[in-house]
Motif scaffolding. Structure first.
Motif, mmCIF file in Angstrom:
data_model
loop_
_atom_site.group_PDB
_atom_site.id
_atom_site.type_symbol
_atom_site.label_atom_id
_atom_site.label_comp_id
_atom_site.label_asym_id
_atom_site.label_seq_id
_atom_site.Cartn_x
_atom_site.Cartn_y
_atom_site.Cartn_z
ATOM 1 N N PRO A 3 -16.197 -0.213 5.217
ATOM 2 C CA PRO A 3 -15.614 -0.344 3.882
ATOM 3 C C PRO A 3 -16.712 -0.627 2.846
ATOM 4 O O PRO A 3 -17.552 -1.502 3.065
ATOM 5 C CB PRO A 3 -14.653 -1.517 4.016
ATOM 6 C CG PRO A 3 -14.296 -1.510 5.479
ATOM 7 C CD PRO A 3 -15.524 -1.047 6.208
ATOM 8 N N GLY A 50 -7.497 8.436 1.238
ATOM 9 C CA GLY A 50 -7.724 6.994 1.144
ATOM 10 C C GLY A 50 -9.032 6.646 0.449
ATOM 11 O O GLY A 50 -9.930 7.478 0.272
ATOM 12 N N GLU A 51 -9.116 5.368 0.124
ATOM 13 C CA GLU A 51 -10.285 4.831 -0.570
ATOM 14 C C GLU A 51 -11.578 5.186 0.177
ATOM 15 O O GLU A 51 -11.668 5.040 1.403
ATOM 16 C CB GLU A 51 -10.116 3.305 -0.611
ATOM 17 C CG GLU A 51 -11.100 2.596 -1.471
ATOM 18 C CD GLU A 51 -10.848 1.087 -1.459
ATOM 19 O OE1 GLU A 51 -9.876 0.634 -0.802
ATOM 20 O OE2 GLU A 51 -11.624 0.371 -2.096
ATOM 21 N N PRO A 68 -8.677 5.579 4.751
ATOM 22 C CA PRO A 68 -9.820 5.137 3.953
ATOM 23 C C PRO A 68 -11.112 5.129 4.760
ATOM 24 O O PRO A 68 -11.089 5.015 5.982
ATOM 25 C CB PRO A 68 -9.457 3.711 3.537
ATOM 26 C CG PRO A 68 -8.101 3.442 4.052
ATOM 27 C CD PRO A 68 -7.669 4.548 4.934
ATOM 28 N N TRP A 69 -12.229 5.225 4.047
ATOM 29 C CA TRP A 69 -13.568 5.032 4.599
ATOM 30 C C TRP A 69 -13.803 5.837 5.890
ATOM 31 O O TRP A 69 -14.020 5.280 6.962
ATOM 32 C CB TRP A 69 -13.871 3.541 4.816
ATOM 33 C CG TRP A 69 -13.700 2.774 3.550
ATOM 34 C CD1 TRP A 69 -12.705 1.897 3.262
ATOM 35 C CD2 TRP A 69 -14.514 2.874 2.369
ATOM 36 N NE1 TRP A 69 -12.842 1.437 1.978
ATOM 37 C CE2 TRP A 69 -13.951 2.014 1.406
ATOM 38 C CE3 TRP A 69 -15.660 3.591 2.029
ATOM 39 C CZ2 TRP A 69 -14.486 1.860 0.129
ATOM 40 C CZ3 TRP A 69 -16.189 3.444 0.762
ATOM 41 C CH2 TRP A 69 -15.607 2.580 -0.163
ATOM 42 N N GLU A 87 -7.525 8.005 -3.788
ATOM 43 C CA GLU A 87 -7.850 6.597 -4.061
ATOM 44 C C GLU A 87 -9.311 6.436 -4.508
ATOM 45 O O GLU A 87 -10.125 7.352 -4.364
ATOM 46 C CB GLU A 87 -7.529 5.755 -2.827
ATOM 47 C CG GLU A 87 -6.020 5.759 -2.535
ATOM 48 C CD GLU A 87 -5.637 4.816 -1.417
ATOM 49 O OE1 GLU A 87 -6.223 3.722 -1.313
ATOM 50 O OE2 GLU A 87 -4.751 5.178 -0.626
ATOM 51 N N ALA A 106 -13.317 8.008 -3.491
ATOM 52 C CA ALA A 106 -13.268 9.165 -2.579
ATOM 53 C C ALA A 106 -14.165 10.277 -3.110
ATOM 54 O O ALA A 106 -14.403 10.388 -4.315
ATOM 55 C CB ALA A 106 -11.830 9.666 -2.454
ATOM 56 N N HIS A 155 0.819 -1.227 0.000
ATOM 57 C CA HIS A 155 0.000 0.000 0.000
ATOM 58 C C HIS A 155 0.848 1.270 0.000
ATOM 59 O O HIS A 155 0.349 2.355 0.246
ATOM 60 C CB HIS A 155 -1.010 0.029 1.155
ATOM 61 C CG HIS A 155 -1.979 -1.102 1.077
ATOM 62 N ND1 HIS A 155 -3.027 -1.127 0.176
ATOM 63 C CD2 HIS A 155 -2.035 -2.280 1.737
ATOM 64 C CE1 HIS A 155 -3.681 -2.263 0.287
ATOM 65 N NE2 HIS A 155 -3.097 -2.993 1.234
#
Ligand SMILES: CC(C)(COP(=O)(O)OP(=O)(O)OC[C@H]1O[C@@H](n2cnc3c(N)ncnc32)[C@H](O)[C@@H]1OP(=O)(O)O)[C@@H](O)C(=O)NCCC(=O)NCCS
Length: 277
Positions: free
Chosen positions: A257, A193-194, A226-227, A175, A178, A53
């Protein structure tokens, strides 16, 4: 030329860049070969290693972009009543290949735009990559070498900073999935992040602390996990000159997620209807 040979040739040219000029046709042909790889999406300036990552930067491609400026003449072109003077041509052949571009949208040669992208009047610079089904909304700018994932929404006026120099600097990464709220500025190699949602007007760079609003813990500098839903906030700093309030990014809540935030869902509905938000 095989890509590894091309990479070596570009690096050698980069080492003697100061001695090159726009008249050097052989060097220019080599550099054009590299930029065409970016343009077609066959290579990219930066990518996320699926195992670690971590961001892997393909430095030779960024060197190719820097060389391109040195090896290009300024030429005048026109489009309707508009007139431009530039070293780089615009990107061609991508609209209609699944990309919708509204008048006023500009993408430069050496950027890569995947099918399904909608470009409202906006700017995508060389070396940047915009993933499929992403919306680049009105007056958003995607700076050089920035890597924007799939199904991302860059809302109106978002500034994704370009990172061409210094060498080894990491480009901005947004990512997949987003949502970057209106007028955010994400610069200097910051990373979102995602699935993260960034509230309007957030400034994110590698010096800005990202803080968990529940625990007060500093999660990172310049990286939104992320998330999560994160907004701009202020933190108190006591300096010798007095008390000041400096910006930070506050994680307001965590998403599961794959969960789409309500307001991101609204944007999807608008997009399916062909309207920008
Ligand atoms: C950031 C965002 C996700 C927050 O929405 P939400 O999760 O529903 O949260 P709420 O609206 O309930 O607000 C939660 C808190 O965040 C604050 N907040 C909301 N947006 C903010 C922003 N942009 N900057 C700073 N704080 C913000 C609210 O004041 C509220 O504070 P409180 O808890 O002290 O009352 C939402 O405002 C958003 O989607 N922004 C991007 C929208 C956008 O640009 N869309 C594209 C074009 S319209």
């Amino acid at each position: 030329m095989a890509n590894s040979n091309l990479a070596a040739a570009i690096h050698e040219l980069y080492l003697v860049a100061d001695s090159l000029s726009a008249g050097d046709d052989e060097a220019r042909a080599t550099v054009h070969e590299a930029i065409d790889l970016l343009d077609r999406g066959a290579e990219r300036v930066a990518e996320i290693d699926p195992d670690t990552h971590q961001i892997v930067v393909n430095e030779w491609l960024r060197e190719a972009i820097l060389l391109l400026f040195r090896l290009s003449h300024i030429t005048t072109t026109t489009a309707g009543p508009f007139e431009y003077a530039d070293k780089l041509p615009l990107k061609t052949g991508y609209v209609g290949a699944g990309v919708r571009a509204v008048p006023g949208a500009v993408a430069r040669w050496g950027s890569h735009i995947e099918p399904g992208v909608i470009l409202m009047p906006s700017f995508v610079n060389i070396g940047a990559r915009v993933g499929g089904d992403t919306m680049v909304d009105t007056w958003a700018t995607v700076g050089s070498c920035a890597q924007v994932g799939r199904r991302v929404h860059l809302s109106g006026g978002v500034g994704i900073g370009g990172v061409l120099e210094p060498p080894n600097a990491v480009p901005v990464i947004i990512e997949d999935d987003a949502l970057i709220g209106s007028r955010c500025m994400v610069t200097q190699g910051a990373r979102v992040g995602e699935g993260a949602v960034l509230g309007e007007g957030t400034i994110l760079n590698p010096s800005i602390p990202v803080i968990d609003g529940e625990t007060g813990e500093e999660l990172s500098r310049g990286q939104v996990p992320p998330w999560c839903v994160a907004t701009s906030a202020m933190r108190r700093r006591e300096l010798r000159g007095g008390e000041f309030f400096l910006p930070c990014v506050l994680v307001r809540r965590w998403l599961e997620p794959g969960e789409r935030h309500d307001k991101a869902r609204l944007n999807e509905v608008l997009r399916e209807a062909g309207v920008s938000a």
